[in-house]
Enzyme design. Structure first.
Site, PDB file in Angstrom:
ATOM      1  N   SER A  73       1.148   7.726  -5.702  1.00  0.00           N
ATOM      2  CA  SER A  73       1.184   7.887  -4.253  1.00  0.00           C
ATOM      3  C   SER A  73       0.434   6.736  -3.566  1.00  0.00           C
ATOM      4  O   SER A  73      -0.701   6.437  -3.900  1.00  0.00           O
ATOM      5  CB  SER A  73       0.535   9.224  -3.892  1.00  0.00           C
ATOM      6  OG  SER A  73       0.547   9.370  -2.509  1.00  0.00           O
ATOM      7  N   GLY A  74       1.110   6.080  -2.626  1.00  0.00           N
ATOM      8  CA  GLY A  74       0.490   4.969  -1.907  1.00  0.00           C
ATOM      9  C   GLY A  74       0.739   3.612  -2.543  1.00  0.00           C
ATOM     10  O   GLY A  74       0.247   2.596  -2.071  1.00  0.00           O
ATOM     11  N   THR A  95       8.205   3.794  -1.076  1.00  0.00           N
ATOM     12  CA  THR A  95       9.072   4.007   0.078  1.00  0.00           C
ATOM     13  C   THR A  95       9.291   2.698   0.835  1.00  0.00           C
ATOM     14  O   THR A  95      10.409   2.400   1.266  1.00  0.00           O
ATOM     15  CB  THR A  95       8.466   5.087   0.994  1.00  0.00           C
ATOM     16  OG1 THR A  95       8.307   6.263   0.207  1.00  0.00           O
ATOM     17  CG2 THR A  95       9.349   5.393   2.169  1.00  0.00           C
ATOM     18  N   ASN A 140      -2.266   8.537   1.284  1.00  0.00           N
ATOM     19  CA  ASN A 140      -1.267   7.699   1.949  1.00  0.00           C
ATOM     20  C   ASN A 140      -0.977   8.292   3.334  1.00  0.00           C
ATOM     21  O   ASN A 140      -0.682   9.478   3.448  1.00  0.00           O
ATOM     22  CB  ASN A 140       0.001   7.695   1.080  1.00  0.00           C
ATOM     23  CG  ASN A 140       1.098   6.838   1.664  1.00  0.00           C
ATOM     24  OD1 ASN A 140       0.957   6.273   2.750  1.00  0.00           O
ATOM     25  ND2 ASN A 140       2.200   6.752   0.946  1.00  0.00           N
ATOM     26  N   SER A 172       2.886   9.651   3.357  1.00  0.00           N
ATOM     27  CA  SER A 172       3.254  10.054   2.000  1.00  0.00           C
ATOM     28  C   SER A 172       4.556  10.870   1.988  1.00  0.00           C
ATOM     29  O   SER A 172       4.715  11.808   2.764  1.00  0.00           O
ATOM     30  CB  SER A 172       2.119  10.893   1.418  1.00  0.00           C
ATOM     31  OG  SER A 172       2.390  11.174   0.079  1.00  0.00           O
ATOM     32  N   SER A 173       5.468  10.481   1.116  1.00  0.00           N
ATOM     33  CA  SER A 173       6.727  11.237   0.984  1.00  0.00           C
ATOM     34  C   SER A 173       6.415  12.542   0.287  1.00  0.00           C
ATOM     35  O   SER A 173       5.891  12.534  -0.822  1.00  0.00           O
ATOM     36  CB  SER A 173       7.737  10.471   0.131  1.00  0.00           C
ATOM     37  OG  SER A 173       7.728   9.110   0.446  1.00  0.00           O
ATOM     38  N   GLY A 212       5.196   9.929  -6.704  1.00  0.00           N
ATOM     39  CA  GLY A 212       4.523   9.407  -7.897  1.00  0.00           C
ATOM     40  C   GLY A 212       3.606  10.436  -8.526  1.00  0.00           C
ATOM     41  O   GLY A 212       3.302  11.481  -7.934  1.00  0.00           O
ATOM     42  N   GLU A 257       0.586  12.495  -9.597  1.00  0.00           N
ATOM     43  CA  GLU A 257      -0.444  12.907  -8.649  1.00  0.00           C
ATOM     44  C   GLU A 257      -1.556  13.681  -9.334  1.00  0.00           C
ATOM     45  O   GLU A 257      -1.291  14.646 -10.037  1.00  0.00           O
ATOM     46  CB  GLU A 257       0.215  13.811  -7.582  1.00  0.00           C
ATOM     47  CG  GLU A 257      -0.174  13.477  -6.181  1.00  0.00           C
ATOM     48  CD  GLU A 257       0.648  14.236  -5.141  1.00  0.00           C
ATOM     49  OE1 GLU A 257       1.188  13.587  -4.247  1.00  0.00           O
ATOM     50  OE2 GLU A 257       0.742  15.475  -5.209  1.00  0.00           O
TER      51      GLU A 257
HETATM   52  P1  ATP Z   1       4.014   8.286  -1.745  1.00  0.00           P
HETATM   53  O1  ATP Z   1       4.276   8.605  -3.177  1.00  0.00           O
HETATM   54  O2  ATP Z   1       2.771   8.928  -1.230  1.00  0.00           O
HETATM   55  O3  ATP Z   1       5.188   8.518  -0.859  1.00  0.00           O
HETATM   56  P2  ATP Z   1       4.601   5.449  -1.640  1.00  0.00           P
HETATM   57  O4  ATP Z   1       4.531   4.816  -2.997  1.00  0.00           O
HETATM   58  O5  ATP Z   1       5.944   5.756  -1.120  1.00  0.00           O
HETATM   59  O6  ATP Z   1       3.637   6.708  -1.654  1.00  0.00           O
HETATM   60  P3  ATP Z   1       4.389   3.791   0.699  1.00  0.00           P
HETATM   61  O7  ATP Z   1       4.469   4.823   1.738  1.00  0.00           O
HETATM   62  O8  ATP Z   1       5.593   2.989   0.408  1.00  0.00           O
HETATM   63  O9  ATP Z   1       3.830   4.461  -0.639  1.00  0.00           O
HETATM   64  O10 ATP Z   1       3.213   2.757   1.010  1.00  0.00           O
HETATM   65  C1  ATP Z   1       1.966   3.175   1.550  1.00  0.00           C
HETATM   66  C2  ATP Z   1       1.495   2.197   2.591  1.00  0.00           C
HETATM   67  O11 ATP Z   1       1.175   0.943   1.984  1.00  0.00           O
HETATM   68  C3  ATP Z   1       2.528   1.850   3.646  1.00  0.00           C
HETATM   69  O12 ATP Z   1       2.495   2.758   4.700  1.00  0.00           O
HETATM   70  C4  ATP Z   1       2.101   0.461   4.078  1.00  0.00           C
HETATM   71  O13 ATP Z   1       1.042   0.534   4.990  1.00  0.00           O
HETATM   72  C5  ATP Z   1       1.539  -0.136   2.811  1.00  0.00           C
HETATM   73  N1  ATP Z   1       2.551  -0.963   2.087  1.00  0.00           N
HETATM   74  C6  ATP Z   1       3.304  -0.613   1.037  1.00  0.00           C
HETATM   75  N2  ATP Z   1       4.117  -1.614   0.643  1.00  0.00           N
HETATM   76  C7  ATP Z   1       3.876  -2.630   1.467  1.00  0.00           C
HETATM   77  C8  ATP Z   1       4.384  -3.982   1.604  1.00  0.00           C
HETATM   78  N3  ATP Z   1       5.303  -4.455   0.776  1.00  0.00           N
HETATM   79  N4  ATP Z   1       3.887  -4.752   2.593  1.00  0.00           N
HETATM   80  C9  ATP Z   1       2.937  -4.289   3.431  1.00  0.00           C
HETATM   81  N5  ATP Z   1       2.403  -3.056   3.358  1.00  0.00           N
HETATM   82  C10 ATP Z   1       2.859  -2.227   2.400  1.00  0.00           C
HETATM   83 MG    MG Z   2       6.803   7.424  -0.384  1.00  0.00          MG
END
Ligand code: ATP
Ligand code: MG
Length: 708
Positions: A123-124, A128, A173, A176-177, A400, A402
């Site tokens: 997560s984070g 996404t 996050n 977070s999805s 992811g 957790e």
């Molecule tokens: P979860 O499993 O909780 O959904 P996730 O892996 O989908 O987590 P994201 O929501 O994609 O995580 O990323 C978390 C945060 O990190 C985003 O809101 C953004 O602020 C930052 N981030 C992620 N990827 C990038 C990137 N390529 N460039 C800039 N910031 C990023």
């Molecule tokens: Mg996500």
């Protein structure tokens, strides 16, 4: 020629990139395969750190992309960058998501087959964001027509809608999805995106009624309150202040610095209009969102008989209006339970605790089912009705692994899902690669890797696995409890290598397990689950009389979500865990039939801080994502393999003995051919049915000779 080079680089293990070699001291190597000491974890981390500090967040392991979340905006996602990656072999440019996306796209167009891109990480870590950027890449770079613009916009705008209803701020996050998502993008024979389809997995409904400290409910609630037009809020009976709603105040952080709810509301509203939602749909949809908030504010008190009665009539009136259900029937349904006794139906009053339970169950049920309705509705608008054959690229962005302070049924499902995806990766890469060498009789030093099938079996095996044991307990209403479930676990899987029994926990690890907990050794680490609520969440029951009320709702969405046929059915509905297990099985089947690409996302630190590379945290992720094993297999492998017949057909003109016809066995022909063109022994191996070439440069040289 280009096409062949193309298929070579798909199996690339050892392409020497001049640019990368020159710059390697400062920015590390852009493919881990090029590291001198490729087996050392320290070298791996060093390379990752060097690059991260230079804002180079992407690195390859062969064709797999490793990505480290920069936590800041980088200037690498512009349209110019997209154009740069378009149609270029991916070792010619620095590693990028776009290269992975373009690679899958071009193979799809040339070989007319289906693909998926699996994006994983905790997560984070940036899953996404990566999936959205890939979708944008296709939207910008693929051919399109004016007519297809609509599809393109809908594909893009499905994201803000699903994120509003399915994402939330958590401690890890801010966005977070809280559901798993698999999205197929469909392309026609010209490579234009012409439609899409989304599958969603297990939305975390419990968040609707409960949030931990520092976390929020789903974004949509705050967006509606902050951004909703005055008239709309008035019509819904809502006040703008989130502090007024019991379902929004538990985490004590309704306002989040990084989130602009007001602005997001505007985006979501616009998205709705493009995805074909009618005003009526929206009226019903916001009616449901508001009803959930009103439900949360309903309070019960005890009457003189100890039965629950509703304390204040305001909220229930709003719910009755917005859901289009009869006020007194709703009131009765929230405070009574219908029981069948000797072919008679009796209404039995609930006590206050049970009434709260019933209230929360309704809120969770309508929100959860509305989310599924939303996905279906979006699918309707993305559907391509013409029947010509299409190819697809699937994007998988799923929650992811957790580990929270307290891990519940939801974490159990999420972590099980991650076990399944790890298993898929093993099957499709590590195992498949090694099995092919074995089958072909190629000498090969097996690379040890941890196969997590044993953990998947522990969870999902029929009759013996944890899900089966849980389901069995759910079949004994009144008798079974979360504790009897724990006892059954001890009894049936207590001696499994990945289940830590209480006895062992005390003696060996000296970390005792609380009496309501059980502990599993996942591929990604040890997780202690609190069994409290497992039975209830797995059963996911809604009292029959509440269902009846909802089935007769005048709100179109509620009526679509609660069908009368459900009431007639005598069949016991599948439990949540079993439904989830089955949906994962069919997802794996879908994925297995497609060509894979992988993006492994890494979270650099726990504080969402740019530039901070936490060695310990990252080492752990490198380990459990199996990146070192992957690297070892890629390093030891062969870049290119081809059946003897195909190889001979293509290159036979390079050798007088095979040109124009070779009448003997193809394998012998190939042997003559490569002897003639001077392959060195270390450059190739001959298998049972295929030739294996270690370095792409060998093949490129052959191609060049062939061109001349
Ligand atoms: P979860 O499993 O909780 O959904 P996730 O892996 O989908 O987590 P994201 O929501 O994609 O995580 O990323 C978390 C945060 O990190 C985003 O809101 C953004 O602020 C930052 N981030 C992620 N990827 C990038 C990137 N390529 N460039 C800039 N910031 C990023
Ligand atoms: Mg996500």
């Amino acid at each position: 020629y280009k096409q062949l080079k193309w298929s070579v680089q798909r199996n690339n293990t050892d392409i020497i990139m001049e640019g990368a070699l020159i710059a390697r001291d400062r920015v590390g190597v852009q493919d881990f395969v090029l590291l001198d000491s490729h087996t050392s974890e320290a070298a791996f981390l060093n390379n990752l750190r060097k690059r991260y500090q230079e804002n180079l967040i992407y690195t390859y392991i062969g064709t797999l992309l490793v990505s480290v979340n920069p936590y800041k905006e980088l200037d690498i996602y512009t349209v110019t960058q997209m154009q740069l990656y378009r149609g270029v072999n991916f070792f010619e440019l620095p590693p990028h998501l776009y290269a992975i996306a373009d690679n899958a796209y071009r193979v799809m167009c040339s070989e007319y087959n289906n693909h998926f891109i699996l994006i994983s990480g905790e997560s984070g870590a940036g899953k996404t964001e990566a999936s959205k950027k890939i979708l944008q890449y296709y939207a910008v770079t693929c051919p399109t027509t004016e007519q297809l613009q609509v599809v393109r916009d809908r594909l893009l705008l499905s994201n803000p809608v699903l994120e509003a209803f399915g994402n939330a701020k958590t401690l890890r996050n801010d966005n977070s999805s809280r559901f798993g998502k698999y999205m197929d993008i469909q392309f026609d024979f010209k490579g234009a995106p012409v439609g899409g389809h989304i599958l969603s997995y297990l939305i975390e409904k419990s968040r609707v009624v409960h949030q931990n400290h520092g976390e929020r409910n789903f974004h949509i609630f705050y967006q509606l309150l902050e951004g909703g037009e005055k008239d709309l809020l008035c019509w819904l009976g809502l006040e703008r202040n989130p502090q007024k709603y019991a379902y929004l105040v538990q985490g004590r952080c309704a306002k989040v610095f990084s989130i602009n709810d007001k602005n997001d509301w505007k985006i979501v509203r616009k998205a709705f209009s493009i995805i074909d939602f009618t005003e009526k749909d929206l009226e019903h949809l916001f009616g449901i969102v508001a009803s959930v908030l009103h439900l949360g504010n309903i309070q019960f008190e005890e009457d003189s008989n100890g039965h629950a009665i509703i304390r204040n009539g305001t909220q229930i009136k709003w719910i009755s209006k917005l859901l289009g259900v009869h006020l007194s029937i709703l009131q009765e349904a929230l405070t009574h339970r219908k029981i069948e006794a000797r072919s008679e139906e009796v209404l039995s009053p609930l006590n206050v605790d049970l009434a709260f339970y019933a209230r929360d169950a309704v809120a969770k049920a309508i929100y959860g089912r509305t989310f599924t309705w939303l996905v279906n509705k979006i699918n309707g608008s993305l559907a391509n009705k013409d029947s010509t054959r299409k190819t697809v690229i699937g994007l998988l962005d799923i929650y992811g692994f957790e580990v929270l302070d307290t891990n519940s049924f939801e974490q159990f499902c999420i972590n099980y899902c991650n076990e399944k995806l790890q298993q898929l990766l093993i099957e499709m890469t590590l195992k498949a690669e090694q099995e092919e060498y074995e089958m072909e009789g190629i000498e090969w030093e097996p690379i040890p890797y941890f196969n997590n099938k044993i953990i998947c079996d522990l969870v999902e095996q029929k009759h013996k696995g944890i899900i089966s044991i849980l389901d069995e307990e759910c079949l004994r209403p009144g008798e079974a409890t979360d504790l009897s479930f724990l006892e059954k676990l001890e009894e049936k899987v207590g001696d499994h290598a990945h289940f830590v029994t209480r006895k062992l926990a005390d003696q060996k690890t000296r970390k005792s397990i609380d009496w309501v907990d059980f502990r599993l050794l996942h591929y990604a680490g040890e997780v202690t689950y609190c069994a409290v609520g497992f039975l209830e969440k797995n059963n996911d029951l809604l009292y029959r009389n509440l269902k009846e009320v909802l089935c007769n709702s005048k709100n179109g969405i509620v009526r679509d979500c609660f069908l009368l046929s459900e009431l007639d059915s005598r069949r016991r509905p599948e439990t949540v865990a079993t439904q989830f297990k089955n949906s994962l099985m069919s997802l794996i089947e879908i994925l297995m039939s497609k060509e894979p690409s992988y993006i492994r996302c890494i979270k650099p630190n726990e504080n969402k801080e740019p530039g901070k590379f936490d060695d310990c945290l990252i080492r752990h992720q490198v380990k459990y994502l199996g990146l070192m094993e992957h690297l070892r297999v890629r390093r030891a492998g062969f870049a290119y393999r081809r059946k003897y017949e195909h190889f001979l057909r293509r290159y036979k003109s390079l050798c007088p003995a095979t040109w124009p016809h070779w009448h003997g066995p193809a394998a012998e022909g190939v042997e003559r051919l490569i002897k003639h063109i001077g392959y060195k022994p270390e450059e190739y191996k001959l298998g049972r049915t295929k030739i294996f070439i270690r370095f792409p440069k060998t093949l490129f040289a052959t191609e060049d000779a062939f061109e001349i």
